[in-house]
Design an enzyme around this catalytic site. Sequence first.
Site, PDB file in Angstrom:
ATOM      1  NE  ARG A  55      -1.824  -2.529   2.748  1.00  0.00           N
ATOM      2  CZ  ARG A  55      -1.729  -3.424   2.155  1.00  0.00           C
ATOM      3  NH1 ARG A  55      -2.833  -3.755   1.624  1.00  0.00           N
ATOM      4  NH2 ARG A  55      -0.663  -4.431   2.210  1.00  0.00           N
ATOM      5  CG  HIS A 133       3.222   3.830   8.540  1.00  0.00           C
ATOM      6  ND1 HIS A 133       3.342   4.636   7.537  1.00  0.00           N
ATOM      7  CD2 HIS A 133       2.885   2.770   7.892  1.00  0.00           C
ATOM      8  CE1 HIS A 133       3.021   3.967   6.123  1.00  0.00           C
ATOM      9  NE2 HIS A 133       2.929   2.666   6.577  1.00  0.00           N
TER      10      HIS A 133
HETATM   11  N1   CP Z   1      -0.261  -0.099   5.639  1.00  0.00           N
HETATM   12  C1   CP Z   1       0.926  -0.411   5.047  1.00  0.00           C
HETATM   13  O1   CP Z   1       1.725   0.329   5.597  1.00  0.00           O
HETATM   14  O2   CP Z   1       0.861  -1.274   4.369  1.00  0.00           O
HETATM   15  P1   CP Z   1       2.113  -1.776   3.343  1.00  0.00           P
HETATM   16  O3   CP Z   1       3.150  -2.438   4.407  1.00  0.00           O
HETATM   17  O4   CP Z   1       1.526  -2.676   2.404  1.00  0.00           O
HETATM   18  O5   CP Z   1       2.618  -0.532   2.972  1.00  0.00           O
END
Ligand code: CP
Length: 311
Positions: A55, A133
């Site tokens: 994502r 994040h």
């Molecule tokens: N939500 C998220 O960070 O997904 P990914 O690890 O796929 O980037």
Amino acid sequence: MKLNCKHLCHSLDLSLEELDYLFNLAKEMKKNPAKYSNSLAGHILGTLFFEPSTRTRLSFESAMLRLGGQVLGFSDSDQSSAKKGEGLWDTVRVMDGYCDIMVIRHPKEGSSLLASEYSQVPVINGGDGGHQHPTQTLTDLFTIVTEKGSLENKNFAFVGDLKHGRTVHSTLLALARYKGNKFTLISPSELKIPAYLREQLTKMGAEFEESTDLKSAISDADVLYSTRIQKERFFNEEDYLKLKDNYIINNCVLSHGKKDMLVLHPLPRVNEISIEVDSDPRAGFFRQAKLGVYIRMALIHTLIKGGHTNA
Ligand code: CP
């Protein structure tokens, strides 16, 4: 709008006013994509992913392409010169000459902050170890605003790996700045939020309680935020296996929740939300993943076009 920060390393780097601006811009970009489809032509986004991602990396790529810009980078650091021993600071100093903005995901806490000290172009934290994040937080907040109308006076239930889950750490702190919010933090005792975060929430005056009981916490929740047990952050497989299926959200669990409760998850999920939940209108996690594109469009557009005040 000029943002106060040049880089986005932490979910508290943006003021509430700046967040509002980004939500409104993301909404406008979603409604009227053609108006922005060439707005970043000639600009390049660098993607430095030292950990796997679906994502974050691809929604950033999609965002940049939808704005008319271009993307370069790597998604497998074994194919980069990190494999030969190059330090992050050198990679960043070099990438800085190849792109106009960069997003970095790295297993070490604080890596984006370190990178921001070596980069002339804006650095966005795409996840630094178990720490932060911030663009997942932008996605989470934008989803809540979109679906629930506001970010205030809500009961939030966070469930899962609250110790290692960087999205939980980012998003909890961001939500704690809005008035009237209450938090129930549900996890096995081994996976409670880290002490530094508990102290920070207390200092901020956040109203929160910690629990191991999902069913009783869910009945008051306006938003249920589930997270994966973060296998990659465990020191041994045995501990992971012991804890991995402690909380599984299925239709039976959801029957204890409000009719208009919003169920979010940063994804990827493993077992923590049963597939049967996907057809419940309260399941917002795929809508959340899609909204992540628009809020990232708003962020990179603003960082590149608007600039910042603390150059
Ligand atoms: N939500 C998220 O960070 O997904 P990914 O690890 O796929 O980037």
